[in-house]
Design a protein around this motif. Structure first.
Motif, PDB file in Angstrom:
ATOM      1  N   VAL A  56       0.835  -1.203   0.000  1.00  0.00           N
ATOM      2  CA  VAL A  56       0.000   0.000   0.000  1.00  0.00           C
ATOM      3  C   VAL A  56       0.872   1.258   0.000  1.00  0.00           C
ATOM      4  CG1 VAL A  56      -1.650   1.347   1.357  1.00  0.00           C
ATOM      5  CG2 VAL A  56      -1.957  -1.120   1.126  1.00  0.00           C
ATOM      6  N   LEU A  57       1.896   1.299   0.867  1.00  0.00           N
ATOM      7  CA  LEU A  57       2.691   2.512   1.056  1.00  0.00           C
ATOM      8  C   LEU A  57       3.570   2.879  -0.141  1.00  0.00           C
ATOM      9  CD1 LEU A  57       3.886   2.116   4.751  1.00  0.00           C
ATOM     10  CD2 LEU A  57       2.041   3.555   3.876  1.00  0.00           C
ATOM     11  N   GLU A  58       4.211   1.909  -0.752  1.00  0.00           N
ATOM     12  CA  GLU A  58       5.181   2.215  -1.810  1.00  0.00           C
ATOM     13  C   GLU A  58       4.575   2.950  -3.011  1.00  0.00           C
ATOM     14  OE1 GLU A  58       7.187  -1.499  -2.436  1.00  0.00           O
ATOM     15  OE2 GLU A  58       8.486  -1.181  -0.702  1.00  0.00           O
ATOM     16  N   PRO A  59       3.482   2.462  -3.602  1.00  0.00           N
ATOM     17  CA  PRO A  59       2.940   3.194  -4.759  1.00  0.00           C
ATOM     18  C   PRO A  59       2.391   4.573  -4.383  1.00  0.00           C
ATOM     19  CG  PRO A  59       1.590   1.244  -4.290  1.00  0.00           C
ATOM     20  CD  PRO A  59       2.767   1.198  -3.387  1.00  0.00           C
ATOM     21  N   LEU A  60       1.792   4.678  -3.196  1.00  0.00           N
ATOM     22  CA  LEU A  60       1.270   5.982  -2.788  1.00  0.00           C
ATOM     23  C   LEU A  60       2.415   6.966  -2.543  1.00  0.00           C
ATOM     24  CD1 LEU A  60      -1.641   4.880  -0.440  1.00  0.00           C
ATOM     25  CD2 LEU A  60      -1.816   5.927  -2.690  1.00  0.00           C
ATOM     26  N   GLY A  61       3.498   6.494  -1.948  1.00  0.00           N
ATOM     27  CA  GLY A  61       4.665   7.341  -1.740  1.00  0.00           C
ATOM     28  C   GLY A  61       5.251   7.838  -3.051  1.00  0.00           C
ATOM     29  N   ASP A  66       1.790  11.498   1.543  1.00  0.00           N
ATOM     30  CA  ASP A  66       2.462  11.369   2.840  1.00  0.00           C
ATOM     31  C   ASP A  66       1.519  10.698   3.823  1.00  0.00           C
ATOM     32  OD1 ASP A  66       4.810  12.763   2.111  1.00  0.00           O
ATOM     33  OD2 ASP A  66       3.819  14.683   2.459  1.00  0.00           O
ATOM     34  N   LEU A  67       2.017   9.690   4.535  1.00  0.00           N
ATOM     35  CA  LEU A  67       1.225   9.028   5.572  1.00  0.00           C
ATOM     36  C   LEU A  67       1.147   9.949   6.774  1.00  0.00           C
ATOM     37  CD1 LEU A  67      -0.250   6.505   6.643  1.00  0.00           C
ATOM     38  CD2 LEU A  67       1.979   5.693   7.450  1.00  0.00           C
ATOM     39  N   LYS A  68      -0.049  10.310   7.201  1.00  0.00           N
ATOM     40  CA  LYS A  68      -0.249  11.228   8.313  1.00  0.00           C
ATOM     41  C   LYS A  68      -0.712  10.527   9.578  1.00  0.00           C
ATOM     42  CE  LYS A  68       1.090  14.829   6.288  1.00  0.00           C
ATOM     43  NZ  LYS A  68       2.326  15.454   6.717  1.00  0.00           N
ATOM     44  N   ALA A  69      -1.471   9.448   9.449  1.00  0.00           N
ATOM     45  CA  ALA A  69      -1.990   8.780  10.643  1.00  0.00           C
ATOM     46  C   ALA A  69      -2.365   7.340  10.329  1.00  0.00           C
ATOM     47  CB  ALA A  69      -3.227   9.511  11.170  1.00  0.00           C
ATOM     48  N   ILE A  70      -2.271   6.499  11.356  1.00  0.00           N
ATOM     49  CA  ILE A  70      -2.777   5.128  11.292  1.00  0.00           C
ATOM     50  C   ILE A  70      -3.699   4.951  12.485  1.00  0.00           C
ATOM     51  CG2 ILE A  70      -2.245   2.674  11.353  1.00  0.00           C
ATOM     52  CD1 ILE A  70       0.513   3.296  10.275  1.00  0.00           C
ATOM     53  N   LEU A  71      -4.925   4.539  12.222  1.00  0.00           N
ATOM     54  CA  LEU A  71      -5.908   4.301  13.274  1.00  0.00           C
ATOM     55  C   LEU A  71      -6.284   2.824  13.234  1.00  0.00           C
ATOM     56  CD1 LEU A  71      -8.148   7.352  12.353  1.00  0.00           C
ATOM     57  CD2 LEU A  71      -6.425   7.279  14.154  1.00  0.00           C
ATOM     58  N   LEU A  80      -5.519   4.049   7.184  1.00  0.00           N
ATOM     59  CA  LEU A  80      -4.343   4.844   6.872  1.00  0.00           C
ATOM     60  C   LEU A  80      -4.816   6.160   6.256  1.00  0.00           C
ATOM     61  CD1 LEU A  80      -2.255   2.040   5.123  1.00  0.00           C
ATOM     62  CD2 LEU A  80      -2.330   2.601   7.549  1.00  0.00           C
ATOM     63  N   ILE A  81      -4.341   7.274   6.793  1.00  0.00           N
ATOM     64  CA  ILE A  81      -4.734   8.590   6.314  1.00  0.00           C
ATOM     65  C   ILE A  81      -3.513   9.240   5.661  1.00  0.00           C
ATOM     66  CG2 ILE A  81      -5.744  10.825   6.927  1.00  0.00           C
ATOM     67  CD1 ILE A  81      -7.554   8.380   7.542  1.00  0.00           C
ATOM     68  N   PHE A  82      -3.671   9.664   4.414  1.00  0.00           N
ATOM     69  CA  PHE A  82      -2.598  10.277   3.639  1.00  0.00           C
ATOM     70  C   PHE A  82      -3.021  11.674   3.201  1.00  0.00           C
ATOM     71  CE2 PHE A  82      -2.353   5.740   3.001  1.00  0.00           C
ATOM     72  CZ  PHE A  82      -0.996   5.456   3.019  1.00  0.00           C
ATOM     73  N   ASN A  83      -2.018  12.523   2.928  1.00  0.00           N
ATOM     74  CA  ASN A  83      -2.311  13.783   2.268  1.00  0.00           C
ATOM     75  C   ASN A  83      -1.172  14.143   1.342  1.00  0.00           C
ATOM     76  OD1 ASN A  83      -0.292  15.082   3.790  1.00  0.00           O
ATOM     77  ND2 ASN A  83      -1.617  16.736   4.444  1.00  0.00           N
ATOM     78  N   ARG A  84      -1.456  15.057   0.418  1.00  0.00           N
ATOM     79  CA  ARG A  84      -0.438  15.630  -0.459  1.00  0.00           C
ATOM     80  C   ARG A  84      -0.938  16.994  -0.896  1.00  0.00           C
ATOM     81  NH1 ARG A  84      -0.887  12.040  -6.038  1.00  0.00           N
ATOM     82  NH2 ARG A  84      -2.991  12.680  -6.573  1.00  0.00           N
ATOM     83  N   GLU A  85       0.012  17.824  -1.290  1.00  0.00           N
ATOM     84  CA  GLU A  85      -0.354  19.158  -1.732  1.00  0.00           C
ATOM     85  C   GLU A  85      -1.163  19.053  -3.023  1.00  0.00           C
ATOM     86  OE1 GLU A  85       1.686  23.492  -2.549  1.00  0.00           O
ATOM     87  OE2 GLU A  85       2.900  21.871  -1.720  1.00  0.00           O
TER      88      GLU A  85
END
Length: 90
Positions: A56-61, A66-71, A80-85
């Motif tokens: 999950v992380l590699e393609p999104l990166g 950016d990974l912001k939180a894991i709940l 998994l919560i992500f954000n980007r500009e």
């Protein structure tokens, strides 16, 4: 004192607006993504969970997220919560 708000101090800037950049452009804006990572009964292995997490992380990166939180929710899955500009259209 503001006639509309008698409690405002003389230094009160009023309603908050996004700060402007050097050229007068508005502040950065972000987009968010939520990914639900289920690990259920077959994923009790730390190795398997790590493998799935990397899938999950590699393609999104690579796409700038950016990974912001894991709940964690009840031992059944993680959020998994992500954000980007926000990318501006030219």
């Amino acid at each position: 004192m503001d006639e509309m708000n008698p409690y405002a101090s003389p230094r009160d800037p009023g309603p908050l607006a996004p700060p402007a950049g050097p050229g007068g452009e508005s502040a950065r804006q972000y987009e968010y993504k939520h990914v639900r990572l289920g690990y259920g009964l077959g994923m009790f292995s730390q190795r398997l969970f790590h493998q799935r997490l990397m899938e999950v992380l590699e393609p999104l990166g690579r796409d700038g997220w950016d990974l912001k939180a894991i709940l964690y929710e009840g031992g059944a899955h993680a959020h998994l919560i992500f954000n980007r500009e926000l990318r501006r259209q030219q």
